[in-house]
Design a protein around this motif. Sequence first.
Motif, PDB file in Angstrom:
ATOM      1  N   LEU A   1       0.810  -1.217   0.000  1.00 36.12           N
ATOM      2  CA  LEU A   1       0.000   0.000   0.000  1.00 36.12           C
ATOM      3  C   LEU A   1       0.845   1.268   0.000  1.00 36.12           C
ATOM      4  CD1 LEU A   1      -2.837  -0.985   2.520  1.00 36.12           C
ATOM      5  CD2 LEU A   1      -2.957  -0.902   0.021  1.00 36.12           C
ATOM      6  N   GLY A   2       2.171   1.096   0.081  1.00 36.80           N
ATOM      7  CA  GLY A   2       3.051   2.239  -0.064  1.00 36.80           C
ATOM      8  C   GLY A   2       3.556   2.858   1.224  1.00 36.80           C
ATOM      9  N   PHE A   3       3.407   2.141   2.345  1.00 35.99           N
ATOM     10  CA  PHE A   3       3.862   2.676   3.631  1.00 35.99           C
ATOM     11  C   PHE A   3       5.239   2.113   3.956  1.00 35.99           C
ATOM     12  CE2 PHE A   3      -0.813   2.609   3.906  1.00 35.99           C
ATOM     13  CZ  PHE A   3      -1.042   3.971   4.088  1.00 35.99           C
ATOM     14  N   SER A   4       6.216   2.997   4.104  1.00 39.54           N
ATOM     15  CA  SER A   4       7.585   2.558   4.380  1.00 39.54           C
ATOM     16  C   SER A   4       7.841   2.376   5.872  1.00 39.54           C
ATOM     17  CB  SER A   4       8.586   3.563   3.812  1.00 39.54           C
ATOM     18  OG  SER A   4       8.373   4.848   4.380  1.00 39.54           O
ATOM     19  N   LYS A   5       7.010   3.020   6.715  1.00 41.18           N
ATOM     20  CA  LYS A   5       7.124   2.870   8.160  1.00 41.18           C
ATOM     21  C   LYS A   5       5.743   3.102   8.751  1.00 41.18           C
ATOM     22  CE  LYS A   5      10.345   3.710  11.909  1.00 41.18           C
ATOM     23  NZ  LYS A   5      11.661   4.249  12.282  1.00 41.18           N
ATOM     24  N   PHE A   6       5.405   2.342   9.778  1.00 42.97           N
ATOM     25  CA  PHE A   6       4.048   2.411  10.319  1.00 42.97           C
ATOM     26  C   PHE A   6       4.026   1.851  11.737  1.00 42.97           C
ATOM     27  CE2 PHE A   6       4.789  -1.190   7.555  1.00 42.97           C
ATOM     28  CZ  PHE A   6       4.432  -2.289   8.332  1.00 42.97           C
ATOM     29  N   SER A   7       2.949   2.160  12.454  1.00 39.74           N
ATOM     30  CA  SER A   7       2.750   1.650  13.807  1.00 39.74           C
ATOM     31  C   SER A   7       1.714   0.533  13.796  1.00 39.74           C
ATOM     32  CB  SER A   7       2.311   2.777  14.744  1.00 39.74           C
ATOM     33  OG  SER A   7       3.367   3.702  14.945  1.00 39.74           O
ATOM     34  N   LEU A   8       1.712  -0.261  14.858  1.00 38.75           N
ATOM     35  CA  LEU A   8       0.831  -1.420  14.965  1.00 38.75           C
ATOM     36  C   LEU A   8      -0.071  -1.294  16.187  1.00 38.75           C
ATOM     37  CD1 LEU A   8       3.532  -4.193  14.374  1.00 38.75           C
ATOM     38  CD2 LEU A   8       1.979  -3.219  12.660  1.00 38.75           C
ATOM     39  N   LEU A   9      -1.360  -1.552  16.005  1.00 39.96           N
ATOM     40  CA  LEU A   9      -2.314  -1.673  17.105  1.00 39.96           C
ATOM     41  C   LEU A   9      -2.895  -3.078  17.040  1.00 39.96           C
ATOM     42  CD1 LEU A   9      -2.069   1.447  17.126  1.00 39.96           C
ATOM     43  CD2 LEU A   9      -4.534   1.550  17.530  1.00 39.96           C
TER      44      LEU A   9
ATOM     45  N   VAL B   1       5.254 -10.376  16.726  1.00 36.22           N
ATOM     46  CA  VAL B   1       6.109 -11.063  15.752  1.00 36.22           C
ATOM     47  C   VAL B   1       6.570 -10.086  14.673  1.00 36.22           C
ATOM     48  CG1 VAL B   1       6.205 -12.903  14.026  1.00 36.22           C
ATOM     49  CG2 VAL B   1       4.983 -13.288  16.189  1.00 36.22           C
ATOM     50  N   ALA B   2       5.636  -9.286  14.166  1.00 35.27           N
ATOM     51  CA  ALA B   2       5.972  -8.341  13.096  1.00 35.27           C
ATOM     52  C   ALA B   2       7.011  -7.323  13.556  1.00 35.27           C
ATOM     53  CB  ALA B   2       4.714  -7.632  12.614  1.00 35.27           C
ATOM     54  N   ALA B   3       6.857  -6.820  14.780  1.00 36.52           N
ATOM     55  CA  ALA B   3       7.798  -5.831  15.297  1.00 36.52           C
ATOM     56  C   ALA B   3       9.183  -6.432  15.498  1.00 36.52           C
ATOM     57  CB  ALA B   3       7.278  -5.249  16.608  1.00 36.52           C
ATOM     58  N   ALA B   4       9.232  -7.669  15.976  1.00 38.35           N
ATOM     59  CA  ALA B   4      10.526  -8.323  16.180  1.00 38.35           C
ATOM     60  C   ALA B   4      11.228  -8.614  14.861  1.00 38.35           C
ATOM     61  CB  ALA B   4      10.324  -9.621  16.967  1.00 38.35           C
ATOM     62  N   ARG B   5      10.451  -9.003  13.853  1.00 36.53           N
ATOM     63  CA  ARG B   5      11.028  -9.392  12.565  1.00 36.53           C
ATOM     64  C   ARG B   5      11.369  -8.198  11.671  1.00 36.53           C
ATOM     65  NH1 ARG B   5      12.687 -14.454  13.544  1.00 36.53           N
ATOM     66  NH2 ARG B   5      10.997 -15.974  13.803  1.00 36.53           N
ATOM     67  N   ASN B   6      10.749  -7.045  11.955  1.00 33.91           N
ATOM     68  CA  ASN B   6      10.903  -5.890  11.061  1.00 33.91           C
ATOM     69  C   ASN B   6      11.195  -4.615  11.854  1.00 33.91           C
ATOM     70  OD1 ASN B   6       9.740  -7.157   8.337  1.00 33.91           O
ATOM     71  ND2 ASN B   6       8.363  -7.754  10.013  1.00 33.91           N
ATOM     72  N   PRO B   7      12.286  -4.580  12.598  1.00 31.56           N
ATOM     73  CA  PRO B   7      12.537  -3.432  13.476  1.00 31.56           C
ATOM     74  C   PRO B   7      12.672  -2.105  12.738  1.00 31.56           C
ATOM     75  CG  PRO B   7      14.484  -4.833  13.294  1.00 31.56           C
ATOM     76  CD  PRO B   7      13.355  -5.595  12.682  1.00 31.56           C
ATOM     77  N   ASN B   8      13.082  -2.129  11.500  1.00 38.15           N
ATOM     78  CA  ASN B   8      13.267  -0.885  10.755  1.00 38.15           C
ATOM     79  C   ASN B   8      11.971  -0.330  10.165  1.00 38.15           C
ATOM     80  OD1 ASN B   8      16.075  -0.943  11.195  1.00 38.15           O
ATOM     81  ND2 ASN B   8      16.398  -2.228   9.393  1.00 38.15           N
ATOM     82  N   LEU B   9      10.909  -1.143  10.186  1.00 37.93           N
ATOM     83  CA  LEU B   9       9.647  -0.728   9.586  1.00 37.93           C
ATOM     84  C   LEU B   9       8.623  -0.239  10.602  1.00 37.93           C
ATOM     85  CD1 LEU B   9       9.025  -3.590   6.975  1.00 37.93           C
ATOM     86  CD2 LEU B   9      10.024  -1.341   6.569  1.00 37.93           C
ATOM     87  N   ILE B  10       8.762  -0.699  11.843  1.00 39.82           N
ATOM     88  CA  ILE B  10       7.723  -0.438  12.831  1.00 39.82           C
ATOM     89  C   ILE B  10       8.083   0.791  13.653  1.00 39.82           C
ATOM     90  CG2 ILE B  10       6.337  -1.399  14.684  1.00 39.82           C
ATOM     91  CD1 ILE B  10       6.152  -2.793  11.883  1.00 39.82           C
ATOM     92  N   ASN B  11       7.186   1.755  13.653  1.00 38.40           N
ATOM     93  CA  ASN B  11       7.389   3.006  14.372  1.00 38.40           C
ATOM     94  C   ASN B  11       7.111   2.815  15.862  1.00 38.40           C
ATOM     95  OD1 ASN B  11       7.576   5.654  15.149  1.00 38.40           O
ATOM     96  ND2 ASN B  11       6.015   6.428  13.756  1.00 38.40           N
ATOM     97  N   LYS B  12       5.855   2.485  16.191  1.00 37.40           N
ATOM     98  CA  LYS B  12       5.469   2.204  17.572  1.00 37.40           C
ATOM     99  C   LYS B  12       4.474   1.048  17.566  1.00 37.40           C
ATOM    100  CE  LYS B  12       6.210   6.806  19.544  1.00 37.40           C
ATOM    101  NZ  LYS B  12       5.655   7.855  20.433  1.00 37.40           N
ATOM    102  N   MET B  13       4.197   0.510  18.767  1.00 36.13           N
ATOM    103  CA  MET B  13       3.286  -0.621  18.857  1.00 36.13           C
ATOM    104  C   MET B  13       2.449  -0.526  20.125  1.00 36.13           C
ATOM    105  SD  MET B  13       4.156  -4.718  18.715  1.00 36.13           S
ATOM    106  CE  MET B  13       5.472  -4.609  19.933  1.00 36.13           C
TER     107      MET B  13
END
Length: 282
Positions: free
Chosen positions: A118-126, A137-149
Amino acid sequence: MALFLLGRRFFTCRADINMTAVHAYCSSVASGRQRVNGVDLYYEQTGRGRHAVLLLPGALGSTKTDFGPQLKSLNKELFTVVGWDPRGYGQSRPPDRDFPSDFFERDAKDAVDLMKTLGFSKFSLLGWSDGGITALVAAARNPNLINKMVVWGSNAFISQQDLKLYEAVRDVSKWSVRMRQPMEEVYGAEVFAKTWEAWVDGIAQFAHKPEGSICLELLPLISCPTLIIHGEKDPMVPSFHPQHLLQHIKGSRLHLMPEGKHNLHLKYADEFNKLVEDFLQQ
């Protein structure tokens, strides 16, 4: 576990979103499907803020059942909010849902790849319940992509106490009509009952792993700022689970809601949304 649900919403404002296979079916939410990892994933998107946020639903949950108040009321000037239906759930069918031993890893990869598509290079997770596990799991596997959780109603391992709680809700015919109805509207009564039993078996398989681990080994790899929320009256997630997350996710914080149950983001939506917005803006 998406045991308590909300299925009604939608509101007014423009949907200025240009995406493949998208149609605006109400005046503030754009919906569509994206081909990701071999399946067509359904999603909804609202808001135009610079801070992208992905909502991750609970077991058998979907955007429609799990996140109405968040799609409606999270600040649309500050955030772009995306809800999705994991593969085999909600409107991301076919395929039928299955629960292999890596289903949380699979959901995490799907979620991240959807956001990239969808074109998001960095994003947060709820993430709520199973969605919270997927977020971990997503935050652990993708530390450079996840802003906050933000996670709530979630756990990183399965205890014997948890197994008893899951077995107690295996038979959906014993649920109240109010609890069953939203899911039966999505899946039909027969498919819902069958898929729910499959979920109970799927989550129980982790009890056979060392320490009942779902993702224990990944918690030290999480580096994004993390807010753990726990309803102190949650009947499905014992309080030792958020405490464990707090102790093993570096720099995380825990917020307790004394009256909150498993569906605290629905029942106390205004309080929850403000808590989340404040955390995401810090």
